[in-house]
Design a protein around this motif. Structure first.
Motif, PDB file in Angstrom:
ATOM      1  N   PHE A  48      13.230  94.929 -13.369  1.00 49.66           N
ATOM      2  CA  PHE A  48      13.033  93.273 -13.110  1.00 49.66           C
ATOM      3  C   PHE A  48      11.678  93.314 -12.713  1.00 49.66           C
ATOM      4  CE2 PHE A  48      17.638  92.269 -12.435  1.00 49.66           C
ATOM      5  CZ  PHE A  48      17.952  91.843 -13.761  1.00 49.66           C
ATOM      6  N   ARG A  49      11.230  94.157 -11.714  1.00 48.20           N
ATOM      7  CA  ARG A  49       9.950  94.017 -11.120  1.00 48.20           C
ATOM      8  C   ARG A  49       8.780  94.370 -12.488  1.00 48.20           C
ATOM      9  NH1 ARG A  49       5.817  91.961  -9.283  1.00 48.20           N
ATOM     10  NH2 ARG A  49       4.805  92.806  -7.484  1.00 48.20           N
ATOM     11  N   LEU A  50       9.202  95.169 -13.261  1.00 48.65           N
ATOM     12  CA  LEU A  50       7.986  95.411 -14.105  1.00 48.65           C
ATOM     13  C   LEU A  50       8.111  94.268 -15.308  1.00 48.65           C
ATOM     14  CD1 LEU A  50       6.260  97.578 -15.487  1.00 48.65           C
ATOM     15  CD2 LEU A  50       8.483  98.592 -16.792  1.00 48.65           C
TER      16      LEU A  50
ATOM     17  N   SER B 148       1.827  95.480  -4.800  1.00 48.37           N
ATOM     18  CA  SER B 148       1.355  95.014  -6.215  1.00 48.37           C
ATOM     19  C   SER B 148       2.420  95.598  -6.792  1.00 48.37           C
ATOM     20  CB  SER B 148       0.231  96.100  -6.333  1.00 48.37           C
ATOM     21  OG  SER B 148       0.365  97.381  -6.452  1.00 48.37           O
ATOM     22  N   ARG B 149       2.341  95.148  -8.483  1.00 50.68           N
ATOM     23  CA  ARG B 149       3.442  95.494  -9.337  1.00 50.68           C
ATOM     24  C   ARG B 149       3.600  96.805  -9.614  1.00 50.68           C
ATOM     25  NH1 ARG B 149       5.157  92.179 -14.306  1.00 50.68           N
ATOM     26  NH2 ARG B 149       3.941  90.832 -12.870  1.00 50.68           N
ATOM     27  N   PRO B 150       2.532  97.657  -9.745  1.00 55.34           N
ATOM     28  CA  PRO B 150       2.684  99.252  -9.978  1.00 55.34           C
ATOM     29  C   PRO B 150       3.234 100.034  -8.604  1.00 55.34           C
ATOM     30  CG  PRO B 150       0.584  98.273 -10.699  1.00 55.34           C
ATOM     31  CD  PRO B 150       1.039  97.279  -9.995  1.00 55.34           C
ATOM     32  N   PHE B 151       2.737  99.443  -7.821  1.00 58.72           N
ATOM     33  CA  PHE B 151       3.420 100.091  -6.633  1.00 58.72           C
ATOM     34  C   PHE B 151       4.727  99.940  -6.223  1.00 58.72           C
ATOM     35  CE2 PHE B 151       4.486 100.246  -2.082  1.00 58.72           C
ATOM     36  CZ  PHE B 151       3.972 101.486  -1.469  1.00 58.72           C
TER      37      PHE B 151
ATOM     38  N   THR C  59       5.761  87.776 -11.413  1.00 53.60           N
ATOM     39  CA  THR C  59       5.823  87.723  -9.685  1.00 53.60           C
ATOM     40  C   THR C  59       6.214  86.397  -9.192  1.00 53.60           C
ATOM     41  OG1 THR C  59       3.669  88.983  -9.677  1.00 53.60           O
ATOM     42  CG2 THR C  59       4.424  88.065  -7.604  1.00 53.60           C
ATOM     43  N   ALA C  60       6.216  85.173  -9.715  1.00 51.71           N
ATOM     44  CA  ALA C  60       6.891  84.133  -9.293  1.00 51.71           C
ATOM     45  C   ALA C  60       8.317  84.105  -9.338  1.00 51.71           C
ATOM     46  CB  ALA C  60       6.308  82.732 -10.107  1.00 51.71           C
ATOM     47  N   ARG C  61       8.894  84.965 -10.436  1.00 50.60           N
ATOM     48  CA  ARG C  61      10.285  84.854 -10.630  1.00 50.60           C
ATOM     49  C   ARG C  61      11.001  86.180  -9.916  1.00 50.60           C
ATOM     50  NH1 ARG C  61      13.195  81.578 -14.038  1.00 50.60           N
ATOM     51  NH2 ARG C  61      14.259  83.315 -14.465  1.00 50.60           N
ATOM     52  N   VAL C  62      10.375  87.065  -9.516  1.00 55.62           N
ATOM     53  CA  VAL C  62      11.198  88.194  -8.749  1.00 55.62           C
ATOM     54  C   VAL C  62      11.522  87.988  -7.314  1.00 55.62           C
ATOM     55  CG1 VAL C  62      10.265  89.932 -10.460  1.00 55.62           C
ATOM     56  CG2 VAL C  62       9.020  89.409  -8.254  1.00 55.62           C
ATOM     57  N   GLY C  63      11.057  87.151  -6.694  1.00 53.32           N
ATOM     58  CA  GLY C  63      11.383  86.590  -5.455  1.00 53.32           C
ATOM     59  C   GLY C  63      11.110  87.835  -4.284  1.00 53.32           C
ATOM     60  N   LEU C  64      12.061  88.442  -3.642  1.00 53.08           N
ATOM     61  CA  LEU C  64      11.893  89.361  -2.557  1.00 53.08           C
ATOM     62  C   LEU C  64      11.620  90.736  -3.007  1.00 53.08           C
ATOM     63  CD1 LEU C  64      14.443  88.013  -0.185  1.00 53.08           C
ATOM     64  CD2 LEU C  64      12.102  87.807   0.062  1.00 53.08           C
TER      65      LEU C  64
ATOM     66  N   MET D  79      16.983  88.643  -8.183  1.00 54.11           N
ATOM     67  CA  MET D  79      17.370  89.095  -6.869  1.00 54.11           C
ATOM     68  C   MET D  79      19.054  89.046  -6.946  1.00 54.11           C
ATOM     69  SD  MET D  79      16.046  90.379  -4.381  1.00 54.11           S
ATOM     70  CE  MET D  79      16.614  90.606  -2.734  1.00 54.11           C
ATOM     71  N   VAL D  80      19.661  88.011  -7.374  1.00 57.38           N
ATOM     72  CA  VAL D  80      21.183  87.806  -7.226  1.00 57.38           C
ATOM     73  C   VAL D  80      21.578  88.971  -8.169  1.00 57.38           C
ATOM     74  CG1 VAL D  80      22.794  86.284  -7.708  1.00 57.38           C
ATOM     75  CG2 VAL D  80      20.764  85.308  -6.796  1.00 57.38           C
ATOM     76  N   VAL D  81      21.141  89.337  -9.161  1.00 50.30           N
ATOM     77  CA  VAL D  81      21.857  90.239  -9.859  1.00 50.30           C
ATOM     78  C   VAL D  81      21.895  91.655  -8.983  1.00 50.30           C
ATOM     79  CG1 VAL D  81      21.658  91.540 -12.025  1.00 50.30           C
ATOM     80  CG2 VAL D  81      21.387  89.059 -12.069  1.00 50.30           C
ATOM     81  N   VAL D  82      20.591  92.155  -8.457  1.00 50.38           N
ATOM     82  CA  VAL D  82      20.479  93.167  -7.894  1.00 50.38           C
ATOM     83  C   VAL D  82      21.471  93.316  -6.688  1.00 50.38           C
ATOM     84  CG1 VAL D  82      18.967  94.703  -6.630  1.00 50.38           C
ATOM     85  CG2 VAL D  82      18.327  93.560  -8.800  1.00 50.38           C
ATOM     86  N   THR D  83      21.615  92.111  -6.069  1.00 53.73           N
ATOM     87  CA  THR D  83      22.515  91.940  -4.755  1.00 53.73           C
ATOM     88  C   THR D  83      23.818  92.212  -5.128  1.00 53.73           C
ATOM     89  OG1 THR D  83      20.947  90.717  -3.798  1.00 53.73           O
ATOM     90  CG2 THR D  83      23.267  90.551  -2.865  1.00 53.73           C
ATOM     91  N   LEU D  84      24.589  91.460  -6.296  1.00 54.18           N
ATOM     92  CA  LEU D  84      25.539  91.848  -6.719  1.00 54.18           C
ATOM     93  C   LEU D  84      25.838  93.156  -7.016  1.00 54.18           C
ATOM     94  CD1 LEU D  84      26.177  88.910  -8.929  1.00 54.18           C
ATOM     95  CD2 LEU D  84      27.146  88.976  -6.768  1.00 54.18           C
ATOM     96  N   VAL D  85      25.104  94.149  -7.588  1.00 54.43           N
ATOM     97  CA  VAL D  85      25.273  95.444  -8.180  1.00 54.43           C
ATOM     98  C   VAL D  85      25.412  96.114  -6.480  1.00 54.43           C
ATOM     99  CG1 VAL D  85      24.442  97.448  -8.953  1.00 54.43           C
ATOM    100  CG2 VAL D  85      24.144  95.368 -10.139  1.00 54.43           C
TER     101      VAL D  85
END
Length: 81
Positions: free
Chosen positions: A37-39, A53-56, A43-48, A1-7
Motif C-alpha cells: 500500500f505504501r508503495l 520517505s516512501r523508499p524507507f 502519500t495523502a491516502r496511506v495515512g499512518l 490503513m483499515v485493511v491492514v488493521t483488519l488483518v
C-alpha cells in the motif's frame, strides 16, 4: 490503513486461539500488505503508514514482513502439542 488493521486483528484472534504460527503468518502478511500500500498509494491516502520517505517505509516494512513470515514458516513443530 483499515485493511491492514483488519488483518492484524485477524492475526491477534488466531494467536489468542492458540494458532500462533498462522497468526504470525497473518501478521507478516499484514506488514507486507502495508508495504505494498505504501508503495502504490499516494502519500495523502496511506495515512499512518507514511512515517518517513516512501523508499524507507517500503524497505523497512518489506524487510520486517519477510523476516516475520520466514520465521513463522520455518519454526519446527517438534515439541509443540
Amino acid at each position: 490503513m483499515v485493511v491492514v488493521t483488519l488483518v492484524i486483528v485477524a492475526a491477534v484472534v488466531l494467536v489468542a486461539s492458540d494458532r500462533w504460527r498462522r497468526g504470525a503468518l497473518f501478521f507478516g502478511g499484514a506488514t507486507l500488505l502495508a508495504a505494498a500500500f505504501r508503495l502504490c498509494l499516494p502519500t495523502a491516502r496511506v495515512g499512518l503508514l507514511a512515517v518517513r520517505s516512501r523508499p524507507f517505509d517500503v524497505a523497512t516494512l518489506t524487510l520486517l514482513g519477510s523476516v516475520i513470515v520466514t520465521l513463522a514458516a520455518t519454526i519446527s513443530t517438534v515439541g509443540v502439542g
